[in-house]
Design a protein around this motif. Structure first.
Motif, PDB file in Angstrom:
ATOM      1  N   GLU A  58      17.712  -9.668   7.619  1.00 23.21           N
ATOM      2  CA  GLU A  58      17.061  -9.529   8.112  1.00 23.21           C
ATOM      3  C   GLU A  58      16.248  -7.695   8.233  1.00 23.21           C
ATOM      4  OE1 GLU A  58      17.897 -10.667  11.403  1.00 23.21           O
ATOM      5  OE2 GLU A  58      19.565 -11.719  10.950  1.00 23.21           O
ATOM      6  N   ASN A 115       9.876 -16.342  19.300  1.00 23.59           N
ATOM      7  CA  ASN A 115      11.464 -16.821  19.366  1.00 23.59           C
ATOM      8  C   ASN A 115      12.367 -16.089  18.596  1.00 23.59           C
ATOM      9  OD1 ASN A 115      11.221 -19.829  20.164  1.00 23.59           O
ATOM     10  ND2 ASN A 115      10.288 -19.982  17.628  1.00 23.59           N
ATOM     11  N   SER A 117      15.031 -12.899  18.334  1.00 26.77           N
ATOM     12  CA  SER A 117      16.819 -12.529  19.193  1.00 26.77           C
ATOM     13  C   SER A 117      16.712 -11.155  19.578  1.00 26.77           C
ATOM     14  CB  SER A 117      18.030 -13.277  18.279  1.00 26.77           C
ATOM     15  OG  SER A 117      18.333 -12.428  16.975  1.00 26.77           O
TER      16      SER A 117
ATOM     17  N   GLU B  24      19.587 -22.852   4.487  1.00 31.12           N
ATOM     18  CA  GLU B  24      19.903 -21.702   4.656  1.00 31.12           C
ATOM     19  C   GLU B  24      19.107 -22.011   6.097  1.00 31.12           C
ATOM     20  OE1 GLU B  24      18.173 -19.480   1.331  1.00 31.12           O
ATOM     21  OE2 GLU B  24      20.659 -19.263   1.184  1.00 31.12           O
ATOM     22  N   ASP B  26      16.469 -19.086   7.932  1.00 31.37           N
ATOM     23  CA  ASP B  26      16.205 -17.999   7.800  1.00 31.37           C
ATOM     24  C   ASP B  26      14.716 -17.952   8.707  1.00 31.37           C
ATOM     25  OD1 ASP B  26      14.131 -18.484   6.400  1.00 31.37           O
ATOM     26  OD2 ASP B  26      15.055 -17.139   4.744  1.00 31.37           O
ATOM     27  N   HIS B  27      14.156 -16.821   8.721  1.00 29.44           N
ATOM     28  CA  HIS B  27      12.751 -16.568   9.895  1.00 29.44           C
ATOM     29  C   HIS B  27      11.904 -17.834   9.342  1.00 29.44           C
ATOM     30  CE1 HIS B  27       8.457 -14.922   9.132  1.00 29.44           C
ATOM     31  NE2 HIS B  27       8.467 -15.114  10.478  1.00 29.44           N
ATOM     32  N   HIS B  28      12.009 -17.715   7.670  1.00 31.24           N
ATOM     33  CA  HIS B  28      10.360 -19.285   6.742  1.00 31.24           C
ATOM     34  C   HIS B  28      11.403 -20.352   7.551  1.00 31.24           C
ATOM     35  CE1 HIS B  28       7.953 -20.263   4.312  1.00 31.24           C
ATOM     36  NE2 HIS B  28       9.252 -20.725   3.291  1.00 31.24           N
ATOM     37  N   GLU B  31      10.558 -20.890  11.605  1.00 29.30           N
ATOM     38  CA  GLU B  31       9.988 -21.208  12.452  1.00 29.30           C
ATOM     39  C   GLU B  31       9.804 -22.890  12.946  1.00 29.30           C
ATOM     40  OE1 GLU B  31       6.038 -19.014  10.887  1.00 29.30           O
ATOM     41  OE2 GLU B  31       7.252 -17.305  11.704  1.00 29.30           O
ATOM     42  N   CYS B  34      11.552 -24.832  15.009  1.00 34.25           N
ATOM     43  CA  CYS B  34      11.441 -24.941  16.685  1.00 34.25           C
ATOM     44  C   CYS B  34      10.258 -25.021  16.953  1.00 34.25           C
ATOM     45  CB  CYS B  34      10.863 -23.111  16.434  1.00 34.25           C
ATOM     46  SG  CYS B  34      12.230 -21.349  16.450  1.00 34.25           S
ATOM     47  N   PHE B  58      23.727 -20.173   4.902  1.00 29.00           N
ATOM     48  CA  PHE B  58      23.361 -19.422   5.413  1.00 29.00           C
ATOM     49  C   PHE B  58      23.148 -19.149   7.137  1.00 29.00           C
ATOM     50  CE2 PHE B  58      20.073 -16.258   5.278  1.00 29.00           C
ATOM     51  CZ  PHE B  58      20.971 -14.926   5.039  1.00 29.00           C
ATOM     52  N   MET B  59      22.754 -18.436   6.854  1.00 25.38           N
ATOM     53  CA  MET B  59      22.177 -17.474   8.859  1.00 25.38           C
ATOM     54  C   MET B  59      21.705 -16.762   8.850  1.00 25.38           C
ATOM     55  SD  MET B  59      22.297 -19.644  12.786  1.00 25.38           S
ATOM     56  CE  MET B  59      23.259 -18.040  13.533  1.00 25.38           C
ATOM     57  N   ASP B  60      20.413 -16.589   9.770  1.00 20.69           N
ATOM     58  CA  ASP B  60      20.907 -14.976  10.121  1.00 20.69           C
ATOM     59  C   ASP B  60      20.337 -14.546  11.561  1.00 20.69           C
ATOM     60  OD1 ASP B  60      17.661 -15.444  10.167  1.00 20.69           O
ATOM     61  OD2 ASP B  60      17.274 -14.447   8.712  1.00 20.69           O
ATOM     62  N   SER B  61      19.424 -13.467  12.296  1.00 19.85           N
ATOM     63  CA  SER B  61      19.191 -13.702  13.389  1.00 19.85           C
ATOM     64  C   SER B  61      18.171 -14.298  13.977  1.00 19.85           C
ATOM     65  CB  SER B  61      18.838 -12.085  14.048  1.00 19.85           C
ATOM     66  OG  SER B  61      17.799 -11.976  12.928  1.00 19.85           O
ATOM     67  N   SER B  62      17.517 -15.153  12.966  1.00 18.75           N
ATOM     68  CA  SER B  62      16.495 -15.823  13.275  1.00 18.75           C
ATOM     69  C   SER B  62      17.054 -17.213  13.947  1.00 18.75           C
ATOM     70  CB  SER B  62      15.487 -16.102  12.225  1.00 18.75           C
ATOM     71  OG  SER B  62      14.885 -15.517  11.019  1.00 18.75           O
ATOM     72  N   VAL B  64      19.920 -17.695  15.936  1.00 20.70           N
ATOM     73  CA  VAL B  64      19.844 -16.936  17.078  1.00 20.70           C
ATOM     74  C   VAL B  64      18.639 -17.757  18.029  1.00 20.70           C
ATOM     75  CG1 VAL B  64      21.244 -15.603  18.511  1.00 20.70           C
ATOM     76  CG2 VAL B  64      22.256 -16.008  16.402  1.00 20.70           C
ATOM     77  N   GLY B  65      17.594 -16.928  17.383  1.00 16.84           N
ATOM     78  CA  GLY B  65      16.615 -16.818  17.991  1.00 16.84           C
ATOM     79  C   GLY B  65      16.392 -18.091  18.678  1.00 16.84           C
ATOM     80  N   ILE B  68      18.411 -19.656  21.323  1.00 21.77           N
ATOM     81  CA  ILE B  68      17.412 -19.065  22.697  1.00 21.77           C
ATOM     82  C   ILE B  68      17.381 -19.353  22.934  1.00 21.77           C
ATOM     83  CG2 ILE B  68      17.389 -17.040  24.002  1.00 21.77           C
ATOM     84  CD1 ILE B  68      18.981 -15.733  21.846  1.00 21.77           C
ATOM     85  N   ARG B  70      15.237 -22.779  22.042  1.00 21.13           N
ATOM     86  CA  ARG B  70      15.721 -23.995  22.639  1.00 21.13           C
ATOM     87  C   ARG B  70      16.487 -24.601  23.808  1.00 21.13           C
ATOM     88  NH1 ARG B  70      11.831 -23.699  20.779  1.00 21.13           N
ATOM     89  NH2 ARG B  70      12.380 -21.662  18.957  1.00 21.13           N
TER      90      ARG B  70
END
Lengths: 159, 107
Positions: A58, A115, A117, B24, B26-28, B31, B34, B58-62, B64-65, B68, B70
Motif C-alpha cells: 500500500e 480504480n 478503493s 498476486e 497489486d496495483h501493477h 490495472e 481491470c 496476495f492482494m492489497d487495496s488495488s 478492492v478497487g 468496486i 467492476r
C-alpha cells in the motif's frame, strides 16, 4: 525534513536494511518480498507476513501513484529490527500530502478514476500496530510503520 | 516463476465472465485485469462477473478497487460480482473495506 525522514538511530537496531528503487509499479513486488525476507528472523506467522506485505504494498503504491504521480522518481525503503518489533519506512520525494488527516480517511482517494478503493492507509493502520505519516507538499512523504511479530494472535474476519 | 495472466484466464460460461486471478494482485497487476475485464464485459455482453481467487496468495487495496470498479460497471446492467475460493486474509480485506456488502462471496 531530512531529519524526520531518517530512521531514529538511537533506537539501537538489531539489524537494518535500506534500498532504493525506481518508482515503477513492477517494483511493488520487489519491495514487499524484500521486507518479507528481512523479517524472517522474527519468525512471523503466515498472517503477520501477509499483513506486513500488504501494508508495504500500500505504502509503495501510494509513493509511486500519488507521490510521483506515475512519473520518474526514487522510492527509498528502510527497515529495522528492534527486539521483536519490525520498523518499515517508505520515503518518497514526490508531491507530498497537504491534508494528511483527509488522506487517511477510509474510502478517500484523490484518484477515483484510477480504480482506487481509497483503502490504502486504512489497510496500513489495520494490518500494522502503528503508522506514522510525515509529509510536506512539494518535499515528499515518509510513512513509518511498526509491527510486533511472533506473538500477535490471528484476528478472524468479522462476519 | 510466477505465471503471467493470459486471455485464457477469462472465460464466458452461461453469460458469466469467469476471471481466474493471478497469484498476486497489486496495483501493477490490477490495472491490466481491470482493462481486460471491462473489455470482455462490453464485447461478450455478460451479465455477471465471477472472480476466482483460487491461486491468489496476495492482494492489497488495488484488488478492492478492482472489485468496486467492476461492480459499478456490471451493476448498471443489473449484474453481480461474485468472488469464489477466497482465503482468510483476502476475506478479511473484503470485510474490512466493506466491499462484502456489494459483492457476493461464495464458499
Amino acid at each position: 525534513m531530512q531529519q524526520i525522514m531518517t530512521m531514529d538511530r538511537s533506537l539501537c537496531l538489531d539489524n537494518s536494511m535500506r534500498m532504493e528503487f525506481d518508482a515503477r509499479s513492477e517494483n511493488e513486488g520487489l519491495a514487499r518480498m524484500a521486507v518479507a525476507a528481512f523479517m524472517t528472523p522474527l519468525d512471523p506467522t503466515v498472517g503477520e507476513l501477509s499483513d506486513v506485505k500488504t501494508a508495504v504494498s500500500e505504502a509503495v503504491t501510494n509513493a509511486i501513484l500519488h507521490g510521483y504521480e506515475n512519473c520518474e522518481g526514487l522510492v527509498v525503503l528502510q527497515c529495522g529490527l528492534h527486539g521483536d518489533v519490525l520498523c518499515v519506512e517508505i520515503i518518497d520525494e514526490g508531491v507530498g500530502i497537504a491534508d494528511i488527516e483527509q488522506a487517511m480517511q477510509p474510502m478517500f482517494t484523490s484518484k477515483p478514476e484510477l480504480n482506487r478503493s481509497g483503502m490504502g492507509f486504512s489497510f496500513m493502520e489495520a494490518f500494522m500496530d502503528d503508522v506514522e505519516v510525515y509529509s510536506q507538499p512539494g518535499l515528499g512523504t515518509t510513512v513509518r510503520m511498526f509491527k510486533k511479530c511472533g506473538t500477535t494472535p490471528w484476528v478472524e474476519a468479522g462476519e | 516463476m510466477v505465471r503471467r495472466m493470459e486471455l485464457q484466464d477469462f472465460q464466458v460460461i452461461d453469460q458469466c465472465l469467469c476471471v481466474k486471478l493471478p497469484e498476486e494482485i497489486d496495483h501493477h497487476h490490477a490495472e491490466w485485469i481491470c482493462e481486460t475485464t471491462d473489455r470482455q464485459i462490453m464485447q461478450q455482453k455478460v451479465t455477471n462477473v465471477v472472480f476466482d481467487f483460487e491461486s491468489t496468495k496476495f492482494m492489497d487495496s488495488s484488488g478492492v478497487g478492482m472489485l468496486i470498479g467492476r461492480y459499478r460497471r456490471i451493476s448498471c446492467f443489473g449484474g453481480k460480482v461474485y468472488c469464489i475460493h477466497v482465503d482468510r486474509q483476502i476475506k478479511r480485506m473484503l470485510y474490512l473495506s466493506g466491499v462484502y456488502r456489494i459483492i457476493e462471496i461464495m464458499d
